[in-house]
Design a protein around this motif. Structure first.
Motif, PDB file in Angstrom:
ATOM      1  N   PRO A 112       0.818  -1.226   0.000  1.00 26.62           N
ATOM      2  CA  PRO A 112       0.000   0.000   0.000  1.00 26.62           C
ATOM      3  C   PRO A 112       0.848   1.271   0.000  1.00 26.62           C
ATOM      4  CG  PRO A 112      -0.867  -1.586   1.569  1.00 26.62           C
ATOM      5  CD  PRO A 112       0.458  -2.113   1.128  1.00 26.62           C
ATOM      6  N   ALA A 113       1.907   1.288   0.816  1.00 28.37           N
ATOM      7  CA  ALA A 113       2.767   2.468   0.862  1.00 28.37           C
ATOM      8  C   ALA A 113       3.501   2.646  -0.460  1.00 28.37           C
ATOM      9  CB  ALA A 113       3.766   2.345   2.008  1.00 28.37           C
ATOM     10  N   PHE A 114       3.949   1.538  -1.060  1.00 29.34           N
ATOM     11  CA  PHE A 114       4.628   1.598  -2.351  1.00 29.34           C
ATOM     12  C   PHE A 114       3.720   2.227  -3.405  1.00 29.34           C
ATOM     13  CE2 PHE A 114       5.751   0.057  -6.516  1.00 29.34           C
ATOM     14  CZ  PHE A 114       7.133   0.019  -6.539  1.00 29.34           C
ATOM     15  N   ILE A 149       7.461   9.096   2.203  1.00 26.46           N
ATOM     16  CA  ILE A 149       6.424   8.068   2.066  1.00 26.46           C
ATOM     17  C   ILE A 149       5.202   8.408   2.922  1.00 26.46           C
ATOM     18  CG2 ILE A 149       5.852   5.660   2.568  1.00 26.46           C
ATOM     19  CD1 ILE A 149       8.657   4.908   1.737  1.00 26.46           C
ATOM     20  N   ARG A 150       5.437   8.832   4.155  1.00 23.67           N
ATOM     21  CA  ARG A 150       4.320   9.147   5.039  1.00 23.67           C
ATOM     22  C   ARG A 150       3.467  10.281   4.480  1.00 23.67           C
ATOM     23  NH1 ARG A 150       8.111   6.783   7.955  1.00 23.67           N
ATOM     24  NH2 ARG A 150       7.628   5.712   9.897  1.00 23.67           N
ATOM     25  N   THR A 151       4.095  11.308   3.947  1.00 17.47           N
ATOM     26  CA  THR A 151       3.318  12.406   3.373  1.00 17.47           C
ATOM     27  C   THR A 151       2.640  11.993   2.074  1.00 17.47           C
ATOM     28  OG1 THR A 151       5.322  13.256   2.278  1.00 17.47           O
ATOM     29  CG2 THR A 151       4.770  14.181   4.425  1.00 17.47           C
ATOM     30  N   ASP A 152       3.259  11.099   1.303  1.00 17.38           N
ATOM     31  CA  ASP A 152       2.658  10.660   0.038  1.00 17.38           C
ATOM     32  C   ASP A 152       1.365   9.887   0.263  1.00 17.38           C
ATOM     33  OD1 ASP A 152       4.590  11.862  -1.436  1.00 17.38           O
ATOM     34  OD2 ASP A 152       5.669  10.047  -1.986  1.00 17.38           O
ATOM     35  N   ILE A 153       1.281   9.131   1.360  1.00 16.70           N
ATOM     36  CA  ILE A 153       0.048   8.398   1.647  1.00 16.70           C
ATOM     37  C   ILE A 153      -1.114   9.374   1.828  1.00 16.70           C
ATOM     38  CG2 ILE A 153      -1.094   6.924   3.351  1.00 16.70           C
ATOM     39  CD1 ILE A 153       1.642   5.587   3.823  1.00 16.70           C
ATOM     40  N   PRO A 199      10.928  -8.240  -4.103  1.00 16.07           N
ATOM     41  CA  PRO A 199      10.790  -8.053  -5.550  1.00 16.07           C
ATOM     42  C   PRO A 199       9.338  -8.154  -6.013  1.00 16.07           C
ATOM     43  CG  PRO A 199      12.654  -9.485  -5.077  1.00 16.07           C
ATOM     44  CD  PRO A 199      11.930  -9.272  -3.777  1.00 16.07           C
ATOM     45  N   GLU A 200       8.573  -9.040  -5.419  1.00 16.86           N
ATOM     46  CA  GLU A 200       7.171  -9.209  -5.810  1.00 16.86           C
ATOM     47  C   GLU A 200       6.358  -7.956  -5.483  1.00 16.86           C
ATOM     48  OE1 GLU A 200       4.275 -11.323  -7.769  1.00 16.86           O
ATOM     49  OE2 GLU A 200       6.420 -11.760  -7.529  1.00 16.86           O
ATOM     50  N   THR A 201       6.664  -7.330  -4.354  1.00 19.03           N
ATOM     51  CA  THR A 201       5.985  -6.081  -3.991  1.00 19.03           C
ATOM     52  C   THR A 201       6.269  -4.992  -5.019  1.00 19.03           C
ATOM     53  OG1 THR A 201       6.020  -6.573  -1.628  1.00 19.03           O
ATOM     54  CG2 THR A 201       5.822  -4.268  -2.245  1.00 19.03           C
ATOM     55  N   ALA A 202       7.516  -4.922  -5.478  1.00 21.55           N
ATOM     56  CA  ALA A 202       7.884  -3.913  -6.474  1.00 21.55           C
ATOM     57  C   ALA A 202       7.124  -4.122  -7.782  1.00 21.55           C
ATOM     58  CB  ALA A 202       9.390  -3.953  -6.727  1.00 21.55           C
ATOM     59  N   LYS A 203       7.037  -5.394  -8.238  1.00 23.93           N
ATOM     60  CA  LYS A 203       6.325  -5.678  -9.488  1.00 23.93           C
ATOM     61  C   LYS A 203       4.836  -5.383  -9.353  1.00 23.93           C
ATOM     62  CE  LYS A 203       9.468  -9.374 -10.998  1.00 23.93           C
ATOM     63  NZ  LYS A 203       9.587 -10.818 -11.326  1.00 23.93           N
ATOM     64  N   LYS A 204       4.210  -5.964  -8.336  1.00 25.64           N
ATOM     65  CA  LYS A 204       2.779  -5.758  -8.146  1.00 25.64           C
ATOM     66  C   LYS A 204       2.459  -4.288  -7.917  1.00 25.64           C
ATOM     67  CE  LYS A 204       1.457 -10.259  -6.190  1.00 25.64           C
ATOM     68  NZ  LYS A 204       0.906 -10.932  -4.972  1.00 25.64           N
TER      69      LYS A 204
END
Length: 466
Positions: free
Chosen positions: A48-50, A178-182, A255-260
């Motif tokens: 979610p953060a990504f 990241i915190r501000t981007d959410i 790596p899976e988090t980056a792709k998804k």
């Protein structure tokens, strides 16, 4: 033209800025002891953060998008959307996982590990300029000039906002970003959904809107030639060398988090493009086609149709969209200059301190650039055309074997291709061109640099095969 902003609207804006300071201060200096924590949030960024940080960061040019949809309608999806969807998907499939597994924290460090330390250091300077926050400083200056009015130049507002960003980013590092981007991705969608609801209530539904628009606004090409459309596909190659993509892929928890995460981001971009495109169409229908500053189509429409409080909420969505990219680019350009370039010459200084110094230098350079090129489109065009060609193949070569070539030729690619494109740009600027623009002999500066890069790559592959 000035905005009719009420006290309550200003209160929302003030609370937003106080929140940015609080969330950065809460993060504090806890990452000081860990470079990986400061630069990549410890490589623990969840899905979610990504998605939140990538979606908000990659959509900073919101006023430019409004200018386009107001003038050219649904072609926004084809020209400003589709190329980036396609190359982002390719990035997810072929690069994202490999970047996460790479131990390098930045692109110059990855280039240094793949080719040579000198190549990495040389690449740091063009990457530093490639992620200049100048276009986003410019947009914020224009937005605050519209809100506040008066005789103060937009450059004053732009400088104040840029220095504010420097302040809160240097406190908390990438974790603060990241915190501000959410928060900011939530504001992005909320503001434009509200704007569309009020526009539909005042003017009518999508059917009424479409019937009222000129034919060109519903033409997927926007009346542009195939050659012009293809240029935007080349510009979208920016995705492969954009450090914000690399940084977020490297910071993902797996790596899976980056792709998804990238595929989920593409879905959110498509949805947000729907909102922004129809907001631009409603701006044309409600305000008419004669705006003196189409770049302010969204702010003027909001000022016209939104009530007190709701208006402040929408302007927060504009601020959030731009600020999310500004703070990310400030941070990345600062770490590129400080950690990847200056550290070699000041080895006794802590890398995190050099990054913070680099962030300040990046803001100052951004202010200088908007004085030279006071146009968002020109800034994107000039920076991308000059610096992408020389970096593209060396960066791809880090992760994809077919693009690898000898280190000595990497120097020629980064320096030579950049100089060729820069020279072409200067010639197109100082010598009058038919139809205006920077296309010397009707050739865009991007192409000579890319042509030389391809020749150098072919030559390098031939040398490696011997």
């Amino acid at each position: 033209m000035n905005s009719d902003f009420a006290f309550f609207d200003w209160l929302l804006v003030a609370l937003y800025f106080f929140f940015l300071i609080w969330i950065s201060w809460k993060k504090g200096w806890e990452s000081e002891d860990s470079e990986e924590e400061f630069l990549l949030s410890g490589r623990k960024v969840t899905l979610p953060a990504f998605v939140a940080t990538l979606v908000s960061t990659w959509y900073g040019g919101i006023l430019g998008v409004g200018e386009w949809s107001y003038q050219f309608g649904i072609s926004q999806w084809l020209i400003l959307g589709a190329p980036f969807y396609i190359f982002s998907a390719i990035f997810a499939v072929y690069l994202a996982g490999k970047i996460r597994l790479n131990k390098a924290l930045t692109i110059p460090e990855a280039i240094a590990n793949q080719y040579s330390e000198r190549a990495g250091r040389i690449s740091a300077l063009p990457i530093f300029i490639l992620v200049s926050p100048a276009p986003y400083i410019l947009m914020l200056g224009l937005l605050f000039q519209f809100l506040i009015g008066g005789d103060a130049p937009f450059l004053l507002y732009a400088s104040l906002v840029a220095l504010f960003s420097v302040f809160y980013i240097t406190i908390g590092g990438f974790g603060a970003v990241i915190r501000t981007d959410i928060l900011q991705v939530v504001l992005m969608f909320t503001g434009f959904i509200v704007l569309l609801i009020f526009a539909m209530a005042q003017f009518g539904g999508f059917g009424t809107l479409i019937e009222s628009l000129p034919d060109g606004h519903m033409d997927i090409t926007g009346g542009h030639s195939l050659q012009y459309i293809l240029v935007w596909f080349f510009i979208a190659l920016w995705t492969f060398v954009d450090p914000s993509f690399h940084q977020r892929a490297a910071a993902a928890e797996s790596p899976e988090t980056a792709k998804k995460g990238i595929f989920w981001s593409i879905a959110f971009w498509i949805a947000f493009d729907f909102l922004t495109c129809f907001a631009g169409l409603y701006a044309y229908a409600i305000l008419g086609g004669g705006l003196e500053q189409p770049v302010l189509a969204y702010p003027i429409l909001a000022d016209e149709i939104l009530p007190i409080g709701v208006k402040g909420l929408f302007f927060l969505s504009l601020l959030a969209t731009i600020m999310s990219t500004l703070d990310s680019y400030l941070f990345i350009s600062g770490q590129t200059l400080g950690r990847d370039y200056l550290l070699k010459y000041f080895p006794s200084v802590r890398p995190n301190l050099l990054t913070r110094i680099g962030i300040l230098v990046s803001a100052i350079l951004g202010i200088i650039l908007i004085i030279i090129y006071p146009s968002v489109i020109d800034l994107w065009y000039v920076i991308g055309s000059v610096f992408i060609p020389g970096l593209l193949i060396p960066v791809l070569g880090i992760y994809l074997k077919p693009f690898q070539f000898p280190a000595k030729i990497v120097y020629a690619s980064i320096i030579g291709c950049t100089l060729v494109s820069l020279t072409w740009l200067i010639l197109g600027t100082v010598l009058p061109q038919p139809g205006g623009g920077y296309a010397f002999y009707r050739i865009e500066p991007f192409y000579p640099g890319l042509f030389l890069a391809i020749l150098l790559w072919i030559y390098g592959r031939l040398r490696m095969s011997k």
